[in-house]
Scaffold this active site. Structure first.
Site, mmCIF file in Angstrom:
data_model
loop_
_atom_site.group_PDB
_atom_site.id
_atom_site.type_symbol
_atom_site.label_atom_id
_atom_site.label_comp_id
_atom_site.label_asym_id
_atom_site.label_seq_id
_atom_site.Cartn_x
_atom_site.Cartn_y
_atom_site.Cartn_z
ATOM 1 N N ASP A 63 0.961 -1.323 0.119
ATOM 2 C CA ASP A 63 0.010 -0.091 0.016
ATOM 3 C C ASP A 63 0.878 1.421 -0.065
ATOM 4 O OD1 ASP A 63 -2.715 -1.015 -0.212
ATOM 5 O OD2 ASP A 63 -2.672 -1.600 1.852
ATOM 6 N N ASP A 103 -7.611 -3.868 -5.380
ATOM 7 C CA ASP A 103 -6.961 -2.726 -4.301
ATOM 8 C C ASP A 103 -5.810 -2.425 -5.114
ATOM 9 O OD1 ASP A 103 -8.606 -4.492 -3.026
ATOM 10 O OD2 ASP A 103 -8.796 -3.099 -1.246
#
Length: 396
Positions: A118, A178
């Site tokens: 991330d 994602d």
């Protein structure tokens, strides 16, 4: 293209938006003056939140009136600094810029955190926005170093960046939809440095996702697990959706946004077509509510009594403002306009009596774990503010 250099696209976007606005049948959800007043009050709550290196605001639990605070290593940490940068761009108020600089500085140590995929969410939402505004060379260095760190998670056999490191006994090499969002960091690193390594890696990841993450109806799978030796798909499962076969709304939103963004950097028509197809699934789904704010999962049998997910709606609203500049569609702008109208109403703005650094209510974090259910969540605010910027400043 950078966020601040879209003059030709801006002309197209504002024309499309105004034309679409005239076509939208939904009336404004509340008086514009009162809406602006409510928003300004919510914005002020973000400004008042004290700077603390281990207290990045993630969500707000209404039942206990407490803000969930996380350290910089949490995947959501970069959104709050990003919100402040975007508020500075929206308002011109230097106070937001000063706070954004303070919060962004607390994110720097994450540039060497190779234990997470991330990096884009954390670094590009904070340092990326900051660099676009300030052109600070230190910010550029952090962006490039972070891209180098993210690159260490790339597997040549799979042609993808590894997502999570947990659950290793069950998942040999998981990749989640994602993860498309983190590619922007890599694309930007190439734009900044001229080193094509990052761009090529991002393209390979996007191509693998394009091949394996979508069903025939263009709904997205959440998690694809790969064999690290052969690169073959081992299984397709969910971690945050209702079932392995259901359509998790935020996952669908990540894909729409991710392939639209990837088209911006590559002009690969396959990415544009996938963004359009994934959008068609989302917009035409019979379970999409009239106000455009989706239920957390399109297949929840509790609909219409299932939780909504404002974050999914704001992500798609922002993405479609950009997608409309590549594919002229009044439908895209109609949706974005409708969602922004809805989100600027008392139904979705959080109660101004609450002392909390958030703007919007009714996002759903992780339904299977009953975590962050029907709450204000920081990334819902981030993409809402980005969508406002894209309409007011006309920037894809």
């Amino acid at each position: 293209m950078t966020k601040l250099h879209h003059s030709l696209l801006a002309i197209l976007l504002i024309g499309l938006f105004l034309a679409c606005k005239n076509d939208v049948k939904d009336k404004p959800v509340s008086d514009s003056v009162s809406v602006d007043s409510l928003l300004q009050l919510r914005y002020q709550k973000l400004l008042e939140y004290p700077v603390d290196s281990v207290s990045f605001p993630r969500s707000f639990t209404k039942s206990t009136s407490t803000t969930r605070k996380v350290p910089s290593k949490d995947w959501t940490s970069g959104f709050f600094p990003g919100n402040l940068w975007q508020l500075y761009m929206l308002t011109g108020n230097e106070a937001y810029k000063i706070k954004a600089i303070e919060w962004t500085a607390l994110m720097e140590k994450e540039k060497n955190n190779g234990g997470t995929h991330d990096m884009g969410f954390k670094i590009y939402c904070s340092f990326g926005n900051g660099y676009e505004i300030t052109a600070d060379e230190k910010y550029k260095e952090v962006i490039v170093r972070s891209a180098q760190t993210l690159s260490t998670r790339f597997n040549e056999n799979v042609s993808s960046i590894r997502s999570w490191d947990f659950n290793r006994d069950a998942w040999e090499f998981p990749v989640i939809i994602d993860n498309m969002m983190n590619l922007e960091l890599l694309f930007e690193a190439t734009r900044i440095t001229g080193d094509s390594t990052y761009h090529k890696m991002a393209v390979r990841h996007a191509n693998t996702t394009l091949k394996n993450h979508y069903r025939e109806d263009n709904s997205s799978v959440h998690v694809v697990v790969y064999d690290t030796i052969t690169g073959a798909v081992k299984e397709k499962v969910t971690h945050q959706g209702l079932t392995d076969e259901s359509s998790w709304a935020r996952g669908q939103a990540w894909g729409i946004y991710g392939f639209t963004m990837s088209y911006r950097y590559t002009k690969n028509p396959a990415y544009l077509e996938k963004a359009k197809a994934a959008t068609a699934f989302f917009l035409n789904h019979p379970n999409l509510p009239q106000d455009g704010i989706p239920y957390w999962d399109f297949d929840d049998p509790a609909i219409p009594n299932a939780p909504r997910d404002v974050s999914a709606g704001s992500i798609v609203a922002s993405a479609l403002l950009e997608l409309a500049t590549y594919h002229k569609s009044s439908e895209y702008l109609s949706y974005s306009h409708k969602v922004l109208n809805a989100l600027q109403s008392k139904e979705y703005l959080i109660n101004n009596k609450l002392i909390a650094p958030f703007i919007l209510d009714h996002s759903t974090g992780n339904w299977p774990k009953k975590d962050e259910m029907d709450e204000p969540i920081v990334y819902g605010d981030y993409y809402f503010l980005e969508a406002l910027l894209r309409t007011k400043s006309n920037q894809p």
